[in-house]
Design an enzyme around this catalytic site. Structure first.
Site, PDB file in Angstrom:
ATOM      1  N   LYS A   1       0.841  -1.212   0.000  1.00 29.63           N
ATOM      2  CA  LYS A   1       0.000   0.000   0.000  1.00 29.63           C
ATOM      3  C   LYS A   1       0.869   1.253   0.000  1.00 29.63           C
ATOM      4  CE  LYS A   1      -2.842   0.853   3.629  1.00 29.63           C
ATOM      5  NZ  LYS A   1      -2.623   2.208   4.145  1.00 29.63           N
ATOM      6  N   SER A   2       1.896   1.288   0.859  1.00 29.89           N
ATOM      7  CA  SER A   2       2.746   2.488   0.940  1.00 29.89           C
ATOM      8  C   SER A   2       3.430   2.764  -0.403  1.00 29.89           C
ATOM      9  CB  SER A   2       3.819   2.290   2.006  1.00 29.89           C
ATOM     10  OG  SER A   2       3.226   2.234   3.272  1.00 29.89           O
TER      11      SER A   2
ATOM     12  N   ASP B   1       1.830  -1.223  11.909  1.00 31.53           N
ATOM     13  CA  ASP B   1       0.545  -1.658  11.337  1.00 31.53           C
ATOM     14  C   ASP B   1       0.224  -3.119  11.647  1.00 31.53           C
ATOM     15  OD1 ASP B   1       0.181   0.859  10.292  1.00 31.53           O
ATOM     16  OD2 ASP B   1       0.930   0.348   8.301  1.00 31.53           O
TER      17      ASP B   1
ATOM     18  N   GLN C   1       4.791   9.174   7.231  1.00 31.19           N
ATOM     19  CA  GLN C   1       3.883  10.133   6.585  1.00 31.19           C
ATOM     20  C   GLN C   1       4.374  11.556   6.825  1.00 31.19           C
ATOM     21  OE1 GLN C   1      -0.085   9.146   7.902  1.00 31.19           O
ATOM     22  NE2 GLN C   1      -0.114   7.250   6.729  1.00 31.19           N
TER      23      GLN C   1
ATOM     24  N   GLY D   1      -4.883   8.101   5.323  1.00 31.73           N
ATOM     25  CA  GLY D   1      -3.983   9.081   5.940  1.00 31.73           C
ATOM     26  C   GLY D   1      -2.770   9.346   5.056  1.00 31.73           C
TER      27      GLY D   1
ATOM     28  N   SER E   1       7.474   8.881  12.001  1.00 28.86           N
ATOM     29  CA  SER E   1       6.331   8.706  11.106  1.00 28.86           C
ATOM     30  C   SER E   1       6.760   8.932   9.668  1.00 28.86           C
ATOM     31  CB  SER E   1       5.233   9.710  11.479  1.00 28.86           C
ATOM     32  OG  SER E   1       4.378   9.919  10.372  1.00 28.86           O
TER      33      SER E   1
END
Ligand code: S3P
Length: 449
Positions: free
Chosen positions: A39-40, A336, A188, A112, A186
């Site tokens: 996904k990332s 996760d 993100q 997110g 993080s």
């Protein structure tokens, strides 16, 4: 397993119940499977493809709802993205600095990663105005962690609750470079600032307290960005203004999706599963290390490198698990996977402690409270901590009604628990799995025998 034992029931409001009925003889998991794309990496391939010059081909893209949100946002800003399919997606990029002002609100759905990474790009696009939002889960997740550093760079961003929640409005502007010391590990946050730095003259640096996943760094470098890492200080620096060029990206299978089968095969007696083509980037393999600490029988086979990311096949066999402590720098490398690791701990002898994981409270749901409540409802013995949980293993689980709280990883973790629970477990709102693993139930049916 016969179809009558795993049932997916769609209700009037389109939510789905996943019902797992344990036969008297139990089940075991056998077979060779492939898992969906990471996904990332899928998000990053779509984003960098969209802002690069020329064409990017993506093989193995995850067709979950989250990457679809990313694709829709960048299409709305002028990128040309072919029909999404896992074999090959072509993105015709518009070149650095050329995102067009969208005519409507950009909707990141449940994702997110879409919202936070995209903010770095939008904030640094002078003269354009953007509004971004998401579903009710995303609208409740903290955005200050990216808004604040972007504001330090000079970004103009407004949002709900003191600019800390989506919906957000952004007036793009020229930013100034900063050295940001992030209080949290993080990817993100790191990626958002690096993407803002891409459009900013000078050197932008992010230092994080522990290393988070490095897919952005790898892919930015492959697309031609001027970037350097300092592993000693967990810092990465980008020099702005360099054009990116479209590339061929091969997305490996997502280790976060593989984790469900790793745990399922490790806890269900008699199981042996081979998971092919799994991304084993060391910033993501904390789950393998944690399971090994618990005594799981996992072998990495056929290790190779594919398009700049390490990949392997993983063979996992049932074994007796024991408790362990999961804390400290490993946490960002398995964040996760903690919901499904909690399920493994329920079947491990002794007391497993998971701490330093307060970040779980601001994921798609509060994953500490929800996992503790749902597993305890099935008979587990788990105590909630502020930043984790204490799990006393060895108590058998009993099937009952549980709920995903619309969180994909909770839905799938509870399905894994149900494979070892006596009787019938009904997982409400199980359709959440399609955020990252639309084929989860099919694969479950395929390997349960
Ligand atoms: C992600 C980073 C992690 C992870 C999320 C995906 C990414 O979030 O939990 O599922 O692709 O960068 P944080 O950056 O909030 O830790």
């Amino acid at each position: 397993m016969s179809a009558s034992v795993i049932t997916l029931k769609t209700k009037e409001n389109f939510s789905q119940d996943l019902i797992i009925q344990q036969p008297p003889s139990g089940v075991c998991l056998q077979g060779k499977i492939r898992i969906p794309g990471d996904k990332s990496i899928s998000h990053r391939a779509l984003m960098l493809g969209a802002i690069a010059h020329g064409e990017t081909e993506i093989q193995g893209l995850l067709l979950g709802e989250d990457p679809c949100s990313t694709a829709a946002c960048f299409q709305a800003m002028g990128a040309n993205i072919s029909e999404l399919n896992p074999n090959s997606v072509r993105v015709t990029g518009i070149g650095l600095g050329n995102l067009q002002e969208p005519v409507d609100v950009l909707n990141a759905g449940n994702s997110g990663t879409t919202l936070r990474l995209m903010l770095g790009l939008l904030a640094s696009h002078p003269d354009n105005f953007f509004t971004v939002t998401g579903d009710s889960s995303l609208r409740s997740r903290p955005m200050s962690r990216v808004v604040k550093p972007l504001q330090q760079m000079g970004a103009e961003i407004w949002g709900c609750k003191g600019n800390s929640l989506a919906p957000l409005a952004i007036r793009g502007t020229s930013l100034k470079p900063i050295h940001y010391h992030s209080p949290i590990a993080s990817a993100q946050v790191k990626s958002c600032i690096l993407l803002a730095g891409l459009m900013t003259e000078g050197e932008t640096t992010v230092t994080e307290p522990a290393l988070s996943r490095d897919h952005s760094e790898r892919m930015l470098q492959a697309f031609g960005a001027n970037l350097r890492n300092d592993p000693e200080t967990n810092s990465v620096t980008i020099s702005g203004g360099t054009q990116l060029y479209g590339q061929k990206v091969v997305v490996p299978g997502d280790i976060s999706s593989a984790a469900f089968w790793l745990v399922a095969a490790a806890i269900v007696p008699g199981s042996e599963v081979i998971i092919e083509n799994v991304g084993v980037n060391s910033t993501r393999t904390g789950v393998l290390e944690a399971l090994e600490m618990m005594g799981a029988d996992i072998n990495k086979e056929n290790e190779r490198e594919v398009a700049g990311e390490p990949v392997a096949d993983l063979r996992v066999r049932y074994s007796h698990l024991k408790s362990c402590v999961i804390a400290g720098d490993i946490i960002p490398r398995l964040i996760d996977e903690i919901p499904v690791l909690a399920v493994a701990a329920v079947f491990a002898a002794g007391k497993t402690v998971i701490k330093d994981a307060a970040e779980l409270r601001v994921k798609e749901s509060d994953r500490i409270t929800v996992m503790v409540q749902q597993l305890n409802q099935m008979g587990a013995k788990i105590t909630e901590l502020d930043d984790g949980m204490e799990i006393t293993g060895g108590t058998p689980l009993k099937g009952t009604d549980v709920d995903s709280y619309t969180d994909h990883r909770i839905a799938m973790s509870l399905a894994v628990a149900a494979l070892n629970a006596e009787g019938k477990t009904t997982i409400h709102r199980a359709e959440a799995a399609s955020i990252s693993y639309p084929d989860f139930t099919n694969t479950l049916e395929q390997i349960c025998v």
